[in-house]
Design a protein around this motif. Sequence first.
Motif, PDB file in Angstrom:
ATOM      1  N   ARG A  99       0.853  -1.190   0.000  1.00 59.62           N
ATOM      2  CA  ARG A  99       0.000   0.000   0.000  1.00 59.62           C
ATOM      3  C   ARG A  99       0.882   1.232   0.000  1.00 59.62           C
ATOM      4  O   ARG A  99       1.816   1.320   0.793  1.00 59.62           O
ATOM      5  CB  ARG A  99      -0.878  -0.002   1.264  1.00 59.62           C
ATOM      6  CG  ARG A  99      -2.336  -0.151   0.964  1.00 59.62           C
ATOM      7  CD  ARG A  99      -3.219  -0.178   2.188  1.00 59.62           C
ATOM      8  NE  ARG A  99      -2.588   0.027   3.444  1.00 59.62           N
ATOM      9  CZ  ARG A  99      -2.778   1.097   4.246  1.00 59.62           C
ATOM     10  NH1 ARG A  99      -3.582   2.058   3.841  1.00 59.62           N
ATOM     11  NH2 ARG A  99      -2.181   1.187   5.400  1.00 59.62           N
ATOM     12  N   VAL A 100       0.584   2.170  -0.891  1.00 65.99           N
ATOM     13  CA  VAL A 100       1.389   3.389  -0.958  1.00 65.99           C
ATOM     14  C   VAL A 100       0.743   4.435  -0.070  1.00 65.99           C
ATOM     15  O   VAL A 100      -0.418   4.787  -0.264  1.00 65.99           O
ATOM     16  CB  VAL A 100       1.459   3.902  -2.408  1.00 65.99           C
ATOM     17  CG1 VAL A 100       2.318   5.125  -2.483  1.00 65.99           C
ATOM     18  CG2 VAL A 100       1.989   2.827  -3.314  1.00 65.99           C
ATOM     19  N   ILE A 101       1.483   4.946   0.896  1.00 61.06           N
ATOM     20  CA  ILE A 101       0.931   5.945   1.807  1.00 61.06           C
ATOM     21  C   ILE A 101       1.238   7.346   1.298  1.00 61.06           C
ATOM     22  O   ILE A 101       0.415   8.230   1.353  1.00 61.06           O
ATOM     23  CB  ILE A 101       1.508   5.757   3.214  1.00 61.06           C
ATOM     24  CG1 ILE A 101       1.201   4.353   3.682  1.00 61.06           C
ATOM     25  CG2 ILE A 101       0.916   6.744   4.168  1.00 61.06           C
ATOM     26  CD1 ILE A 101       1.632   4.081   5.061  1.00 61.06           C
ATOM     27  N   GLN A 102       2.458   7.554   0.839  1.00 57.68           N
ATOM     28  CA  GLN A 102       2.795   8.870   0.316  1.00 57.68           C
ATOM     29  C   GLN A 102       3.762   8.681  -0.837  1.00 57.68           C
ATOM     30  O   GLN A 102       4.769   8.003  -0.699  1.00 57.68           O
ATOM     31  CB  GLN A 102       3.457   9.706   1.412  1.00 57.68           C
ATOM     32  CG  GLN A 102       3.728  11.110   0.966  1.00 57.68           C
ATOM     33  CD  GLN A 102       4.651  11.813   1.937  1.00 57.68           C
ATOM     34  OE1 GLN A 102       5.527  11.196   2.509  1.00 57.68           O
ATOM     35  NE2 GLN A 102       4.447  13.092   2.099  1.00 57.68           N
ATOM     36  N   ARG A 103       3.439   9.274  -1.945  1.00 60.67           N
ATOM     37  CA  ARG A 103       4.338   9.171  -3.089  1.00 60.67           C
ATOM     38  C   ARG A 103       5.361  10.289  -3.021  1.00 60.67           C
ATOM     39  O   ARG A 103       5.042  11.411  -2.669  1.00 60.67           O
ATOM     40  CB  ARG A 103       3.554   9.303  -4.390  1.00 60.67           C
ATOM     41  CG  ARG A 103       2.786   8.058  -4.678  1.00 60.67           C
ATOM     42  CD  ARG A 103       2.161   8.076  -6.042  1.00 60.67           C
ATOM     43  NE  ARG A 103       1.447   6.847  -6.248  1.00 60.67           N
ATOM     44  CZ  ARG A 103       1.974   5.786  -6.847  1.00 60.67           C
ATOM     45  NH1 ARG A 103       3.178   5.842  -7.329  1.00 60.67           N
ATOM     46  NH2 ARG A 103       1.287   4.673  -6.967  1.00 60.67           N
ATOM     47  N   ALA A 104       6.584  10.008  -3.414  1.00 57.57           N
ATOM     48  CA  ALA A 104       7.602  11.046  -3.468  1.00 57.57           C
ATOM     49  C   ALA A 104       7.299  11.954  -4.637  1.00 57.57           C
ATOM     50  O   ALA A 104       6.859  11.512  -5.686  1.00 57.57           O
ATOM     51  CB  ALA A 104       8.974  10.408  -3.664  1.00 57.57           C
ATOM     52  N   GLY A 105       7.522  13.220  -4.463  1.00 54.30           N
ATOM     53  CA  GLY A 105       7.254  14.152  -5.545  1.00 54.30           C
ATOM     54  C   GLY A 105       5.809  14.549  -5.638  1.00 54.30           C
ATOM     55  O   GLY A 105       5.360  15.079  -6.633  1.00 54.30           O
ATOM     56  N   GLY A 106       5.041  14.264  -4.575  1.00 54.42           N
ATOM     57  CA  GLY A 106       3.609  14.574  -4.623  1.00 54.42           C
ATOM     58  C   GLY A 106       3.281  15.933  -4.066  1.00 54.42           C
ATOM     59  O   GLY A 106       2.740  16.783  -4.753  1.00 54.42           O
ATOM     60  N   GLY A 107       3.643  16.139  -2.772  1.00 58.74           N
ATOM     61  CA  GLY A 107       3.177  17.351  -2.096  1.00 58.74           C
ATOM     62  C   GLY A 107       4.006  18.563  -2.441  1.00 58.74           C
ATOM     63  O   GLY A 107       5.033  18.478  -3.106  1.00 58.74           O
ATOM     64  N   PRO A 108       3.583  19.738  -1.951  1.00 56.29           N
ATOM     65  CA  PRO A 108       4.329  20.965  -2.206  1.00 56.29           C
ATOM     66  C   PRO A 108       5.458  21.131  -1.204  1.00 56.29           C
ATOM     67  O   PRO A 108       5.513  20.469  -0.195  1.00 56.29           O
ATOM     68  CB  PRO A 108       3.269  22.046  -2.008  1.00 56.29           C
ATOM     69  CG  PRO A 108       2.335  21.453  -1.000  1.00 56.29           C
ATOM     70  CD  PRO A 108       2.343  19.955  -1.216  1.00 56.29           C
TER      71      PRO A 108
END
Lengths: 133, 178
Positions: free
Chosen positions: B138-147
Amino acid sequence: MIGLKGCLNVIDNSGALLVECVNVLKQKVNNGWGSVGDEIVCVVKQARPISEATQASATAVKVRRGDVRRAVIVRTKKPVRRPDGRFVRFDDNAAVLLNNKREMLGTRIGGVVSADLRMKGWTKIVSLAPKVV
Amino acid sequence: MNSRLFKLVTRLASSKAGSVEYPFSKNALLPVPLAVPSDRADALRKGRGLMYFLQQNLPEPKKRQWLQTLFSRQHPQRLLPGSVLTVTLEHAPGVFSGVLMSVRRRGPDTSFVLRNVVQRTGVEMQFFVNSPHLKDIRVIQRAGGGPGKEGRRQRRAKLFFLRDSPSKMTAISAGLRG
């Protein structure tokens, strides 16, 4: 891969802080390597100061600097392979002190231990550990 | 004569994988052999198209899909190093989450390393994608997603520098909670 002169942290409440390995007991030679779940003979390099209550009592275990004790390795920096091909690697080497009859000296364990201990038969340590990975 | 025939039939009918095909052990588990189409059999036996055939047929369908999307090199939904994943396993510890440090792409032998800090100790685990013990990713946070700084794409393929700098690990986890 813990061998002669390898330093390990002690994660139980026996009083020792740092031990140095002197002999790995599963090998018949002196220059063997120990991994998670192996028993080693070690020298206590750093220990917590013994409180007066412990000094006065005759039955409490007193671990001092310079003691030669046995220990079992519970975490290694070298990756250990699980039967399904997984590898587990910790950031430090850690051990739990034992007496000559393979029983624990301390009563509590403070830290993560490796689940490979269960496969080697150290179920008491695994049940006392707060987290098993 | 009838009883002997009956015994033979029942023995053959109830034979497990170990008793007839593998005579040395009753408990041996034999994997199901790959179904090879008859028109490709000769070419495959000579070695033509073997690696492509193995890549398509050796992993299970779900794992094959993972290898083609999450662990491929160019897919838009591939996992970038620095993502936070949770992995469900069959054996201990059951569930392990961590920062994706490296992906080792070797076709069916693809594996990835997750790093986490458990009780003030860093733990790294390497998982093989095709292992039957790996149940779910399960992916919780992708790199390169948020600001901002936390969501910035990592500029390395292998994040081994995280072993020496606990501050960067806390930065990634702070972006997770925030």
